[in-house]
Enzyme design. Structure first.
Site, mmCIF file in Angstrom:
data_model
loop_
_atom_site.group_PDB
_atom_site.id
_atom_site.type_symbol
_atom_site.label_atom_id
_atom_site.label_comp_id
_atom_site.label_asym_id
_atom_site.label_seq_id
_atom_site.Cartn_x
_atom_site.Cartn_y
_atom_site.Cartn_z
ATOM 1 N N ASN A 178 0.889 -1.084 -0.080
ATOM 2 C CA ASN A 178 -0.003 -0.055 -0.048
ATOM 3 C C ASN A 178 0.995 1.283 -0.034
ATOM 4 O OD1 ASN A 178 -1.934 2.142 0.534
ATOM 5 N ND2 ASN A 178 -2.194 1.458 2.512
ATOM 6 N N LYS B 93 0.044 4.459 -0.456
ATOM 7 C CA LYS B 93 -0.610 5.322 0.337
ATOM 8 C C LYS B 93 -0.498 6.662 -0.522
ATOM 9 C CE LYS B 93 -0.047 3.450 4.738
ATOM 10 N NZ LYS B 93 0.048 3.499 6.172
ATOM 11 N N HIS C 126 -9.462 0.892 5.202
ATOM 12 C CA HIS C 126 -8.057 1.028 5.885
ATOM 13 C C HIS C 126 -8.321 1.985 7.004
ATOM 14 C CE1 HIS C 126 -4.117 2.381 6.482
ATOM 15 N NE2 HIS C 126 -3.614 1.259 6.156
ATOM 16 N N GLU D 211 -4.730 -5.026 10.997
ATOM 17 C CA GLU D 211 -4.061 -4.018 11.019
ATOM 18 C C GLU D 211 -4.313 -3.187 12.289
ATOM 19 O OE1 GLU D 211 -1.900 -2.614 7.163
ATOM 20 O OE2 GLU D 211 -3.914 -1.363 7.312
ATOM 21 N N GLY E 14 2.716 2.393 10.813
ATOM 22 C CA GLY E 14 3.538 3.521 10.483
ATOM 23 C C GLY E 14 4.279 3.787 11.734
#
Ligand code: PGA
Length: 242
Positions: A9, A11, A90, A162, A168
């Site tokens: 991903n 982003k 997400h 997740e 992150g």
């Protein structure tokens, strides 16, 4: 060990030049995976990766097929440019754009209606985990989608656990935490007659922890954010998934 799934991903990162270079390297390596670049680079990705082991996904979709919805991108458009997958729900969409379970259900329905495989994200916030609510939050998110679309349709969905605090942050969930949540999700899926659904883990997956995460029996793959933007990192994770 059987082949596990790696989804990248990107982003809202990258540029046309960066995308072209990274996609070329992924095509040359030809390791099975799914990449999800920002919308403007999807067409380029699908063209460059056509015929390779690397599939293309989007990071979101609008659930309506067409109309006066300024700024939105629909399932038929994603199919039209060559996507096979789409991330739905997400935690950044849920937290920053107000997506709730009802909207996630609509989006999953739309994805399936147009032959896209939805990668449905679920996960608890740190404060929820600290209060002992992690499993309840995650299973509620999961059951909302199962109940919303039905068990038969849910068989075509991929799920990514997740934990929001791991995304992150550089600190992935521990192997024990991941295994425990995946076992709980698997049990819920079994209860709902959706046994075969793949369960991915996401949140600070890097080359140095991917091997261990992917070796967990309960983990069918990984959803990778930051590390998917660097060819060497992403490819090392893909190699670990073999
Ligand atoms: P991260 O992101 O790998 O950078 O933690 C994961 C995600 O948001 O899917």
């Amino acid at each position: 060990m059987s082949q596990k799934l790696v989804v990248g991903n990107w982003k809202m990162f990258g540029s046309r030049a960066m995308a072209a270079e990274l996609l070329q390297l992924l095509r040359d390596a030809n390791l099975p995976s799914v990449v999800c670049p920002p919308y403007p680079y999807l067409l380029m990705a699908a063209d460059l990766l056509a015929g390779s082991a690397v599939k293309v996904g989007a990071q979101d979709l609008e659930y309506r097929d067409e109309g006066a919805y300024t700024g939105e991108v629909s399932g038929p458009m994603l199919r039209d440019v060559g996507c096979s997958h789409v991330i739905v729900g997400h935690s950044e969409r849920r937290a920053l754009y107000g997506e709730n379970d009802a909207l996630v259900v609509e989006k999953v329905r739309a994805a399936l209606r147009h032959g896209l495989t939805p990668v449905v994200c679920v996960g608890e916030h740190l404060e929820q985990r600290q209060r002992g609510l992690a499993k309840r939050v995650v299973l509620d998110q999961l059951n909302a989608v199962i109940n919303g679309i039905g068990a038969e349709s849910f068989a075509r969905v991929l799920v990514a656990y997740e934990p929001v605090w791991a995304i992150g942050s550089g600190v992935a969930a521990t192997l024990d935490d991941v295994a425990e949540m995946h076992v709980a999700m698997r049990a819920a899926l079994r209860d709902a007659n959706c046994d075969g659904v793949a369960l991915l883990y996401g949140g600070s997956v890097k080359p140095d922890n991917a091997g261990q995460l992917l070796s967990l029996h309960a983990v069918d793959g990984v959803l990778v954010g930051g590390a998917s933007l660097v060819a060497d990192s992403f490819l090392r994770i893909c190699s670990a998934a073999k």
